[in-house]
Design an enzyme around this catalytic site. Structure first.
Site, PDB file in Angstrom:
ATOM      1  N   CYS A   1       0.834  -1.198   0.000  1.00 24.76           N
ATOM      2  CA  CYS A   1       0.000   0.000   0.000  1.00 24.76           C
ATOM      3  C   CYS A   1       0.868   1.246   0.000  1.00 24.76           C
ATOM      4  CB  CYS A   1      -0.921  -0.005   1.214  1.00 24.76           C
ATOM      5  SG  CYS A   1      -2.160   1.311   1.189  1.00 24.76           S
TER       6      CYS A   1
ATOM      7  N   ASP B   1      -0.900   2.257 -42.445  1.00 25.62           N
ATOM      8  CA  ASP B   1      -0.094   1.980 -43.620  1.00 25.62           C
ATOM      9  C   ASP B   1      -0.801   0.882 -44.423  1.00 25.62           C
ATOM     10  OD1 ASP B   1       2.276   1.936 -45.293  1.00 25.62           O
ATOM     11  OD2 ASP B   1       2.715   0.015 -44.342  1.00 25.62           O
TER      12      ASP B   1
END
Length: 708
Positions: free
Chosen positions: A21, A400
């Site tokens: 934590c 492309d």
């Protein structure tokens, strides 16, 4: 880990037990930040890793961390086997605490002597605080008012004001919360561990004429590995013997097994099918495509998502303000005569318990890591949380053409015989000439001839003709294969032939003519159309992108305009630009961005590198086994499957939605219980339960990001 004994600046990577934590992170920051020589700290809570930069050795870092009550070892070192107490001690003490609370309350209701109740509640308090109080004391000594410190103070205060039941229940619930939070974080860590488990630990290697089992790490490049049916491939390599189908979904995300035979490329972590394969290793185990994917997913966590950065900054401001507010609540009302000191101190402690930002802080990294791991298992490698968020914000995709929307290799699409020649005879004659050529168009007719089972005729006197094609002697005729200039040279451009050429050109196809010259008489035998085939799923992929929220699809290509328009029409692109150089693609990407679009550019990861870098998100197609693509692209589609891009966009949307849900839920729980705590409606154990519930809820919700 990089480390030496001298005092020069270096980087040390430490693995920490117990860092789950933000509170532990701040505690470690406070401890290490004051050590001489430390210049930077990078925390990876999900993988419990700490990277320390500066003139400090790894043993010094480990000693400092151990003073905080955490175990640590250098990355790459084998950790000492965990004792039963280390593995199960927290669970045992939590169980004892729970039993003490339950029995203590039962004795009270049963009317037994009070000292029995107090003894049982005292035992519950001791067991519940066994791991909490020592860490709380260390935190206090390091001037870090973390949750362990606050819980220790709260439990002690409850005993002092005559509330032993609440003290014992508070510590018990906190111990349960710590257990469940650790379990939930382990679930997130397992998302990456599952990737690691894809590769087997051992391999069967052929050495000295015998087959031996060795650790995968001992397989040298160039050695032959034998993979039997049902086994996972241990290394990347090339098939040198056998045939089989291989399920390479863990690497490329392909839904169907792929046939592998002599010369085929295979990847570590793939599952072999029905046949035995002999594979020549081409990469060490530490550098396989799977290893690079795992490394990229782990490294991705250092690229923090904007939402994660926001939460971290918020927590750094939020926590001091909450502590200040708690002090004021504990002091000002009793000084002003609005109640007793014990009442307001109790409310302030309850406020601090419920206000800790752990649920808020862990919710984002758990969700982002789950999303990254889920994408990797689906055949999409995303280089970090920042790119995951950008992908979800994409409004325009520029693609492309060659190798992205098309297969990237020419194929015969039309066979048009002339003057009584049959289609197969036309192809056989072309094969007789072009089997000697290395030209891509020649390889296309060879592939077509093989598919049709045609045997090329004997030919001689092969000659490459500059600017037109090639010729060879077949039987008693000279056969010419090439572009339409051949027709002009032999004056064979008739209206019928011109119509065929025009139709092929309009469809964006290259026309290859075949001319026979026999005894001085030239004759056009036919024309074949050759084109780079559109991928079968290209249109569905673009429709999937639109369904995922992309509003503009642009095709960019260096090919001629007629070919570009034909492909764009076939796939359903909104806009097309042809005849482009790499710099032109960059310019058009920037034009789209100037129009307010968030642009993802999809290319092959090598030739399109400038445009990949210029876009908000660069996406490389077919990156499995392609080192350059894995290194340069922000997102890599491991297989030649454009539909994986819409999968990634949907996963990004889901992940970002979960992040927003978690932030909203965390803040809402905090707001409600802060009001209840200050007003006196929330007790200490209620505050712990609310905090525990919030943490578990956001972690469980975050784990949903593993699936789109």
């Amino acid at each position: 880990m990089e480390d030496t004994d001298n005092r020069t600046s270096r980087r040390a990577t430490i693995v920490l037990d117990g860092m789950d934590c933000a509170e532990e992170v701040r505690l470690i920051e406070g401890k290490l930040g004051n050590l001489p020589g430390v210049t930077a700290l990078q925390f990876d809570v999900v993988n419990r890793r700490l990277v320390v930069d500066g003139a400090i050795t790894a043993p010094e870092v480990q000693r400092a961390v151990r003073e905080l009550g955490m175990t640590a070892h250098a990355e790459g070192e084998v950790a000492a086997p965990a004792s039963f107490w280390r593995r199960r001690g927290r669970l045992v003490m939590t169980a004892v605490a729970g039993a003490g609370v339950a029995l203590g309350l039962l004795t009270k209701f049963a009317g037994l002597p009070e000292w029995i109740e107090l003894a049982l509640l005292g035992l519950a308090t001791l067991a519940g605080g066994w791991f909490v109080v020592p860490r709380g004391v260390r935190a206090g000594l390091n001037r870090a008012l973390d949750m362990n410190f606050l819980m220790s103070v709260a439990a002690g205060g409850a005993w002092i004001i005559g509330e032993p039941e609440e003290a014992a229940a508070t510590l018990f619930l906190f111990a349960v919360a710590e257990l469940l939070e650790s379990y939930s974080m382990d679930r997130a860590r397992n998302a990456i561990k599952a990737l690691m488990d894809l590769s087997p630990a051992e391999a069967t290697v052929r050495r000295g004429g015998a087959e031996v089992r060795v650790p995968v790490t001992d397989v040298a490049v160039g050695e032959t590995v034998v993979v039997r049916p049902g086994e996972k491939l241990p290394v990347d390599g090339e098939v040198t013997g056998g045939r089989s189908s291989v399920d390479q979904a863990p690497i490329t995300g392909e839904s169907m097994p792929v046939d592998k035979e002599l010369g085929a490329e295979v990847f570590a972590g793939s599952m072999n099918g029905h046949g035995v394969l002999e594979v020549r290793s081409t990469k060490p185990a530490s550098d396989t495509t799977l290893a690079r994917i795992i490394h990229a997913v782990e490294e991705a966590q250092t690229s923090r998502a904007p939402s994660q950065t926001f939460v971290d900054r918020f927590a750094r401001v939020y926590s001091p303000l909450v502590v200040l507010a708690a002090v004021l609540i504990a002091v000002l009302p009793p000084l002003a005569g609005f109640g007793t000191w014990s009442t307001w101190v109790y409310r302030a402690l309850a406020m601090l318990v419920v206000a800790r930002p752990c649920a808020l802080v862990i919710s984002t990294p758990v969700t982002i890591v789950s999303g990254l791991a889920g994408a990797a298992r689906g055949g999409v490698l995303i280089k970090g949380g920042a790119f995951l968020e950008r992908l979800g914000a994409t409004t325009a995709v520029a693609l492309d053409k060659t190798g992205t929307l098309t297969e990237g290799r020419p194929a015969v699409t039309d066979v048009v015989p002339l003057n009584g020649t049959s289609p197969n005879d036309l192809l056989r004659l072309a094969l007789g000439v072009e089997r000697h050529s290395e030209h891509p168009l020649a390889r296309a007719v060879l592939a077509e001839g093989t598919a049709r089972g045609l045997v090329p005729p004997q030919s001689a006197d092969f000659e490459a003709l500059v600017g037109t094609g090639a010729s060879a002697r077949i039987g008693d005729a000279d056969v010419f294969v090439g572009n339409e200039r051949l027709l002009d040279e032999f004056e064979l451009r008739t209206p019928d032939v011109s119509a065929v050429l025009g139709r092929l050109e309009a469809a964006g196809k290259t026309a290859v003519t075949v001319v026979s010259v026999q005894r001085g008489c030239a004759e056009a035998l036919g024309v074949r159309g050759v084109a780079d085939q559109v991928r079968p799923n290209a249109r569905a992929a673009i429709e999937g992108l639109r369904a995922a929220g992309v509003r503009h699809v642009v095709m960019l290509t260096g090919d001629n305009e007629s070919t570009a328009l034909a492909v764009a029409a076939a796939v359903g692109a909104d806009e097309v630009h042809a005849g482009l150089l790499p710099d032109d693609k960059v310019r058009l990407v920037r034009q789209l961005e100037a129009r307010g679009e968030q642009v993802a550019f999809v290319g092959d990861g090598v030739n399109d590198a400038p445009a990949l870098a210029a876009a908000h998100v660069g996406v490389a197609m077919g990156a499995a086994g392609t080192d350059v693509a894995l290194e340069t692209a922000d997102v890599a589609l491991m297989a030649d499957d454009l539909e994986k891009l819409s999968f990634a966009v949907r996963l990004s949307h889901k992940t970002l939605g979960i992040v927003k849900q978690n932030i909203a839920v965390s803040l809402a729980i905090k707001a409600v219980f802060l009001v209840l705590a200050v007003s006196g409606w929330a007790t200490l154990w209620m505050a712990v339960a609310a905090d525990m519930g919030g943490s578990l809820l956001v972690v469980a919700n975050g784990l949903r990001a593993r699936r789109p």
